[in-house]
Design a protein around this motif. Structure first.
Motif, short mmCIF file in Angstrom:
data_model
loop_
_atom_site.label_atom_id
_atom_site.label_comp_id
_atom_site.label_asym_id
_atom_site.label_seq_id
_atom_site.Cartn_x
_atom_site.Cartn_y
_atom_site.Cartn_z
N THR A 148 0.83 -1.21 0.00
CA THR A 148 0.00 0.00 0.00
C THR A 148 0.86 1.26 0.00
O THR A 148 0.48 2.27 -0.57
N GLU B 128 3.22 6.04 -5.48
CA GLU B 128 2.95 6.20 -6.91
C GLU B 128 1.93 7.32 -7.14
O GLU B 128 2.05 8.10 -8.07
N LEU B 129 0.92 7.39 -6.24
CA LEU B 129 -0.08 8.46 -6.38
C LEU B 129 0.55 9.83 -6.08
O LEU B 129 0.25 10.82 -6.75
N VAL C 85 3.72 1.52 -1.56
CA VAL C 85 4.16 1.70 -2.95
C VAL C 85 3.05 2.42 -3.74
O VAL C 85 3.31 3.38 -4.46
N VAL C 86 1.80 1.97 -3.56
CA VAL C 86 0.68 2.60 -4.27
C VAL C 86 0.56 4.08 -3.86
O VAL C 86 0.38 4.96 -4.71
#
Lengths: 279, 99
Positions: free
Chosen positions: B82, B88-89, B84-85
């Motif tokens: 989570t 990324e956002l 990493v996500v």
């Protein structure tokens, strides 16, 4: 002029389109962007990037409200969703790279080919179910179980071919901001046809993920001034209404009907993409 | 403290998404009605923008809350995923701010 003046009449049309997009979003776990973008762009005269931006905003709205309504039903596979989100957001970040390598019409033809392939695969498996009726069966690390009305009990499923699911999620994220879609139209058929997921769970998990898929692109469009709040507002509000109705309808719709609806949407999208690519 | 179950986490995330999308809709609806009733005023514009910002922030908030939830479950693999996500956002926001 990047968009027509937002009159109450135009706002009502956009609202209605949002209701339809929210409805399919709730039923099939796809954001409805594949239909909303051509409608806004070709029929209502919005510039393509304005249409894509509005569509991505509605994808976030469908995703959020469908997932909020579904939470607690165990239909959303949270663990799998979190794993696939890494791939989908990575794909979306690298979307600019893909747009540089391929022309838009090549991407649209590729998209049409994938849609036809997935549609045929789903047709071949129309009467096969991915669920195991034994509630004590082992779902594995990423599988799941949920209560299904039509089976009358708790059903279990396991996830197969995880790399393929990751690839589909990456591809979905990759074309997301370019085409203004959440990518559920790629994820749901792949998860159902090849990865062992029941259509209902695939739809719920995809609906959960597409908000995060669309967020990256939507933020960038907003930062560039392409996401106009006044134009997006009626679409987002329409999606809320559509999602609310769709969630209630989906619960009572047999899996076979959901698959048939998904197959027709896939073939419809293929035709639409071919038409757009030769324009 | 009992471990946070996945079912409970799903409910919390559902709550976050529901609140975000409801708050956003209220602002967008009010802004839209005000624009049609009395033209593009500053307040109407601010409400519409606030609605869109809240909408865009909802998935980010959901990912952030997931990270905290998995951390309290001591499920480190999912904390990492989570995060990493989330990163990324944040990279999308950074891309916008850098321009």
């Amino acid at each position: 002029m990047s968009m027509p003046a937002i009159t109450p009449a135009l706002a009502s049309v956009v609202f209605g389109a949002g209701v339809a997009a929210g409805g399919v979003g709730a039923l099939l776990g796809i954001g409805g962007g594949v239909f909303l973008v051509p409608l806004l762009h070709l029929a209502l005269g919005f510039q393509l990037r304005t249409a894509a931006a509005i569509s991505l905003a509605t994808v976030i709205a469908t995703s959020s409200s469908v997932s909020a309504a579904r939470s607690g039903t165990q239909l959303i596979n949270l663990q799998l969703g979190m794993v696939l989100e890494v791939a989908t957001v990575a794909g979306s970040l690298l979307g600019g790279f893909t747009a540089y390598l391929f022309s838009e019409s090549t991407l649209q033809r590729l998209f049409a080919a994938v849609a036809v392939l997935a549609g045929i695969a789903l047709l071949g498996r129309l009467n096969r179910r991915n669920v195991v009726l034994d509630p004590n069966a082992d779902p594995g690390r990423l599988g799941g179980r949920f209560h299904e009305l039509e089976s009358g009990g708790v059903v279990t499923y396991r996830i197969r071919r995880l790399p393929l699911a990751l690839l589909a999620s990456f591809a979905a994220g990759n074309v997301s901001s370019l085409l203004g879609i959440g990518g559920g139209i790629i994820k749901v058929p792949v998860l159902n046809a090849w990865c062992g997921m029941p259509v209902r769970a695939a739809a719920a998990t995809s609906a959960f993920m597409i908000g995060v898929t669309a967020a990256g692109g939507a933020i960038i469009y907003f930062g560039r001034g392409d996401l106009r709040p006044l134009a997006a507002a009626p679409a987002v509000l329409g999606v809320q209404l559509g999602s609310w109705a769709g969630v209630r309808l989906a619960h009572h719709t047999p899996a076979r009907w959901l698959k048939l609806l998904l197959i027709s949407v896939l073939f419809g999208v293929a035709v639409l993409m071919i038409l757009r690519s030769v324009q | 403290m009992t471990k946070l179950s996945i079912e409970r986490l799903e409910q919390i995330l559902g709550r976050v998404l529901g609140i975000g999308v409801a708050a956003s809709s209220v602002c967008l609806g009010a802004g839209l009605l005000m624009t049609f009733a009395s033209g593009s005023t500053t307040i109407a514009g601010a409400l519409l923008t606030a609605g869109i910002v809240m909408l865009l922030a909802t998935p980010l908030a959901r990912v952030g809350v997931s990270t905290v939830g998995y951390a309290s479950r001591r499920d480190w693999l999912f904390v990492a995923l989570t995060l990493v996500v989330f990163a990324e956002l944040l990279a999308s926001i950074a891309a916008v701010l850098r321009r």
